[in-house]
Design an enzyme around this catalytic site. Sequence first.
Site, mmCIF file in Angstrom:
data_model
loop_
_atom_site.group_PDB
_atom_site.id
_atom_site.type_symbol
_atom_site.label_atom_id
_atom_site.label_comp_id
_atom_site.label_asym_id
_atom_site.label_seq_id
_atom_site.Cartn_x
_atom_site.Cartn_y
_atom_site.Cartn_z
ATOM 1 N N LYS A 86 0.862 -1.198 0.000
ATOM 2 C CA LYS A 86 0.000 0.000 0.000
ATOM 3 C C LYS A 86 0.891 1.238 0.000
ATOM 4 C CE LYS A 86 -3.928 1.601 2.890
ATOM 5 N NZ LYS A 86 -4.736 1.242 4.084
ATOM 6 N N SER A 162 -9.595 0.808 2.718
ATOM 7 C CA SER A 162 -8.716 1.661 1.946
ATOM 8 C C SER A 162 -7.556 0.922 1.275
ATOM 9 C CB SER A 162 -8.141 2.764 2.827
ATOM 10 O OG SER A 162 -7.308 2.235 3.848
ATOM 11 N N SER A 186 -9.923 -1.499 6.882
ATOM 12 C CA SER A 186 -9.260 -1.205 5.612
ATOM 13 C C SER A 186 -8.534 -2.387 4.993
ATOM 14 C CB SER A 186 -8.273 -0.043 5.783
ATOM 15 O OG SER A 186 -8.974 1.178 5.822
#
Lengths: 472, 66
Positions: A86, A162, A186
Amino acid sequence: MSDAIHCDAIGSCSALTIASRVRTGAWHALDVVDATLARIEAANARVNAYTAVTAERARREAQAVDAAVAAGRDPGPLAGVPYAVKNLFDVAGLVTLAGSRINADGARAASDATVISRMAAAGAVLTGTLNMDEYAYGFTTENSHYGATRNPHDPTRTAGGSSGGSAAAVAAGLVPLALGTDTNGSMRVPAALCGTYSIKPTYGRIGRGGTFPFVPSLDVVGMFSGNVDDLAAAYALMQGPDPRDPFPRDLALPLPDDGLGDEPGELRIALAGGYFREHADEASWSAARTFADCLGAQAEIDIPLVAQARAAAFILTAAEGGELHLDHLRSRPDDFDPLIRDRLIAGALTPAAWVQRARRFRRRFHRIMVALFDDIDVLVAPATPVAAPELGQETFKLRGRALPLRPSLGLLTQPISFVGLPVLTVPLAVPGLPLGAQLIAAPWREDRCFRLARSAERLGLTRPLWGYRGAS
Amino acid sequence: MSPCDLQSLQAARAYVQAAAGLLGICLGQERPEAAAANMVRLAQFAALLEELPYDADEPVAEQFLP
């Protein structure tokens, strides 16, 4: 010379299969990387998972692994395994975007995040950074600066967020492992919507050094994979103190390989009902219930005050997130995604009394949840209220009520992370779009989550990722 | 500020504008409405917590660890 590796074939290889072949010299890590980079080049446009591909670094790391094998040295347990992170993890030489335009103007990271250093020490090969919601404040990875990440199972739908880029990269077979973070869901939301596994460890378990924060009192680092063994291998490597994060302690705690069996055995399993039943649609609830029943769940439990736990998590998130970005809310408000900016502004203005009340309640709910685990070992709950919604969708129907989509995809995950419990998300064996279940354990007992997940996988109760890839 | 006071959009807008001014956040033309809508949602959540009995003995000062 190792056997030639086709980029489609590499997309259906598990991390441990790759590591085994590289360690024995059957494959060269450099060939694995080249096949992976070719697959990313060919398939990423469909999902928009990557925001940067670190090809040069990947080839350099792969060459080091090959050199170790050639010299008879141990190249590490994840030798030659491609992975990605990420884009809120520091990668030396890259700007840590955290999904934002504002951070793009910052300096390049001088060193890797702690967990990336650990992956490198294990012989894994970093292939790039992955898309996310701006500053991790969202559940859909519809990023106004870097585009939406699309669900590999249906590119008209969200991958969740996310950590949407991380889940999509694994689900699309671009890499067998990806790192992400979870604050309110997330990792669990995108894992469920993309049909991958993920582990959100106990809060404080894994060092967060070199990661861009969202809500420091909730943030954890974790990982995504296509099967339980890959997840356990990566998770085991992440343990230990982190000089850049005060929380991880060098605790002699059970790791996934300690006492893992093939059967649920003596594990006491329960299904979370009540709030979790009311906030899941029929498909999501039925899938989780069937899963729990097949594993011998002994009870359906109505946990008290779950709605209040979600409310308190929402307040803490807004307040801590708003405070973190206060300077840029003053100086660069137009450079935020407008939807996220407006949530952060409200958060920055939250009355302190509300925040303190939320913190006070956290202790109380923690006691409730810990007491629950006196009688059970693993709690099963649906991971999302619904399967992956369409991109751009604003609301969804839940048992006759229209709810705002972006904040509500975390309805079933927020109450659990609020008190820092470990959760392993498994993809359920359902037709059509993926659905996931949360396997929740007492603090620091990730080993129980892994044990149940492995049992479920071997009993055929989870959705095989490789089967999906083969059909695509 | 009671959560009940901020559950109307009008009251939330007034609060947001005043508080943002004190903190130095410029809301411009459109942001008061959007920020106020988010404040209403936070107020609804805060009201849910205020329904619970208050426990003054609950420690909140130290860092939470599970």
